[in-house]
Design an enzyme around this catalytic site. Structure first.
Site, PDB file in Angstrom:
ATOM      1  CE  LYS A 103       8.404   7.138   4.709  1.00  0.00           C
ATOM      2  NZ  LYS A 103       7.185   6.586   5.368  1.00  0.00           N
ATOM      3  CE1 TYR A 154       6.596   2.404   1.778  1.00  0.00           C
ATOM      4  CE2 TYR A 154       6.601   4.272   0.284  1.00  0.00           C
ATOM      5  CZ  TYR A 154       6.939   3.701   1.504  1.00  0.00           C
ATOM      6  OH  TYR A 154       7.629   4.434   2.437  1.00  0.00           O
ATOM      7  CG  PHE A 176      -2.025   3.365   4.325  1.00  0.00           C
ATOM      8  CD1 PHE A 176      -0.779   3.227   3.736  1.00  0.00           C
ATOM      9  CD2 PHE A 176      -2.397   2.468   5.311  1.00  0.00           C
ATOM     10  CE1 PHE A 176       0.086   2.216   4.132  1.00  0.00           C
ATOM     11  CE2 PHE A 176      -1.526   1.448   5.712  1.00  0.00           C
ATOM     12  CZ  PHE A 176      -0.279   1.332   5.116  1.00  0.00           C
ATOM     13  NE  ARG A 207      11.207  -0.973  11.336  1.00  0.00           N
ATOM     14  CZ  ARG A 207      10.156  -0.728  10.553  1.00  0.00           C
ATOM     15  NH1 ARG A 207      10.336  -0.277   9.302  1.00  0.00           N
ATOM     16  NH2 ARG A 207       8.946  -0.894  10.985  1.00  0.00           N
ATOM     17  CB  THR A 213       4.347   3.436  11.881  1.00  0.00           C
ATOM     18  OG1 THR A 213       5.083   2.209  11.753  1.00  0.00           O
ATOM     19  CG2 THR A 213       3.836   3.874  10.520  1.00  0.00           C
ATOM     20  CG  ASN A 258       6.167   7.915   8.738  1.00  0.00           C
ATOM     21  OD1 ASN A 258       6.682   8.061   7.636  1.00  0.00           O
ATOM     22  ND2 ASN A 258       5.699   6.744   9.146  1.00  0.00           N
ATOM     23  CG  HIS A 287      11.256   3.127   3.978  1.00  0.00           C
ATOM     24  ND1 HIS A 287      10.207   2.260   4.151  1.00  0.00           N
ATOM     25  CD2 HIS A 287      12.294   2.382   3.536  1.00  0.00           C
ATOM     26  CE1 HIS A 287      10.599   1.038   3.800  1.00  0.00           C
ATOM     27  NE2 HIS A 287      11.857   1.087   3.420  1.00  0.00           N
ATOM     28  CD  GLU A 303      12.653  -1.833   1.606  1.00  0.00           C
ATOM     29  OE1 GLU A 303      11.498  -2.178   1.893  1.00  0.00           O
ATOM     30  OE2 GLU A 303      13.341  -1.118   2.357  1.00  0.00           O
TER      31      GLU A 303
HETATM   32  P1  ATP Z   1       8.251   2.472   6.521  1.00  0.00           P
HETATM   33  O1  ATP Z   1       7.903   1.213   5.753  1.00  0.00           O
HETATM   34  O2  ATP Z   1       7.979   3.741   5.757  1.00  0.00           O
HETATM   35  O3  ATP Z   1       9.599   2.427   7.128  1.00  0.00           O
HETATM   36  P2  ATP Z   1       6.783   1.459   8.737  1.00  0.00           P
HETATM   37  O4  ATP Z   1       7.440   0.148   8.429  1.00  0.00           O
HETATM   38  O5  ATP Z   1       6.916   2.007  10.125  1.00  0.00           O
HETATM   39  O6  ATP Z   1       7.287   2.585   7.767  1.00  0.00           O
HETATM   40  P3  ATP Z   1       4.490   0.452   7.293  1.00  0.00           P
HETATM   41  O7  ATP Z   1       3.404  -0.247   8.002  1.00  0.00           O
HETATM   42  O8  ATP Z   1       5.467  -0.308   6.478  1.00  0.00           O
HETATM   43  O9  ATP Z   1       5.258   1.380   8.377  1.00  0.00           O
HETATM   44  O10 ATP Z   1       3.798   1.578   6.386  1.00  0.00           O
HETATM   45  C1  ATP Z   1       4.532   2.201   5.353  1.00  0.00           C
HETATM   46  C2  ATP Z   1       4.233   3.659   5.356  1.00  0.00           C
HETATM   47  O11 ATP Z   1       2.860   3.859   5.018  1.00  0.00           O
HETATM   48  C3  ATP Z   1       4.379   4.367   6.706  1.00  0.00           C
HETATM   49  O12 ATP Z   1       5.688   4.763   7.005  1.00  0.00           O
HETATM   50  C4  ATP Z   1       3.493   5.566   6.539  1.00  0.00           C
HETATM   51  O13 ATP Z   1       4.142   6.576   5.746  1.00  0.00           O
HETATM   52  C5  ATP Z   1       2.339   4.976   5.730  1.00  0.00           C
HETATM   53  N1  ATP Z   1       1.256   4.500   6.605  1.00  0.00           N
HETATM   54  C6  ATP Z   1       1.268   3.403   7.400  1.00  0.00           C
HETATM   55  N2  ATP Z   1       0.113   3.264   8.064  1.00  0.00           N
HETATM   56  C7  ATP Z   1      -0.668   4.313   7.680  1.00  0.00           C
HETATM   57  C8  ATP Z   1      -1.975   4.747   7.995  1.00  0.00           C
HETATM   58  N3  ATP Z   1      -2.748   4.058   8.854  1.00  0.00           N
HETATM   59  N4  ATP Z   1      -2.431   5.876   7.404  1.00  0.00           N
HETATM   60  C9  ATP Z   1      -1.669   6.571   6.533  1.00  0.00           C
HETATM   61  N5  ATP Z   1      -0.421   6.209   6.176  1.00  0.00           N
HETATM   62  C10 ATP Z   1       0.080   5.103   6.748  1.00  0.00           C
HETATM   63 MG    MG Z   2       7.496  -0.702   6.473  1.00  0.00          MG
END
Ligand code: ATP
Ligand code: MG
Length: 140
Positions: free
Chosen positions: A11, A51, A59, A87, A93, A114, A117, A128
């Site tokens: 990212k 997304y 968010f 993962r 996350t 973070n 992804h 994806e």
């Molecule tokens: P990713 O999909 O990026 O691999 P993830 O599966 O761990 O991460 P998701 O729940 O799919 O997490 O959320 C997608 C992305 O949205 C997160 O990686 C983070 O960048 C952002 N995100 C998730 N939760 C929050 C939150 N509470 N506040 C701000 N940003 C968030």
């Molecule tokens: Mg995710």
């Protein structure tokens, strides 16, 4: 155990801090092979499409703004149970909850910024991967 592929994205918070190589070392150290890789600057429409599952989340707008704030590196990772293994090496996350040694524990700035992804299922991985790559781009 099955040979799988998953989509990874390094990212903008990580590309900004020149962490592509450090993150790739973690991925390779976890037994994942980078079989395709492309650095791109997403448009807002592309980030929204990628997304789309999070469209209703509070968010979503911030996440899209963050994902277009700089270049990302999209990658196809291949390995045994690649979805779960990626993962695992990514970590939780929220970096505050991420296990020691994981990418997010070591590099993430916040729950949003973070660093990486990773696809959350084999089914989503296929969708994806097709978002960023054609079959000819992937060299296993
Ligand atoms: P990713 O999909 O990026 O691999 P993830 O599966 O761990 O991460 P998701 O729940 O799919 O997490 O959320 C997608 C992305 O949205 C997160 O990686 C983070 O960048 C952002 N995100 C998730 N939760 C929050 C939150 N509470 N506040 C701000 N940003 C968030
Ligand atoms: Mg995710």
């Amino acid at each position: 155990m099955a040979l799988e592929r998953t989509l990874s994205i390094i990212k903008p918070d990580a590309t900004r801090r020149n962490l592509t190589g450090a993150i790739n070392a973690k991925l390779e150290g976890a037994g994942l092979r980078i079989v395709a890789q492309r650095r791109v600057r997403l448009t807002t429409a592309q980030a929204e499409a990628f997304y789309a599952v999070h469209r209703e989340r509070p968010f979503f707008r911030d996440l899209v703004t963050f994902m277009v704030s700089g270049p990302v590196v999209a990658q196809v990772l291949e390995g045994e149970n690649a979805v779960a293994r990626n993962r695992e090496v990514m970590g939780a996350t929220n970096p505050a909850n991420a296990a020691p040694g994981t990418i997010r524990k070591e590099f993430a700035e916040s729950i949003e910024a973070n660093s990486v992804h990773g696809s959350d299922s084999a089914e989503n991985a296929a969708i994806e991967i097709a978002f960023f790559f054609s079959a000819l781009d992937i060299v296993g």
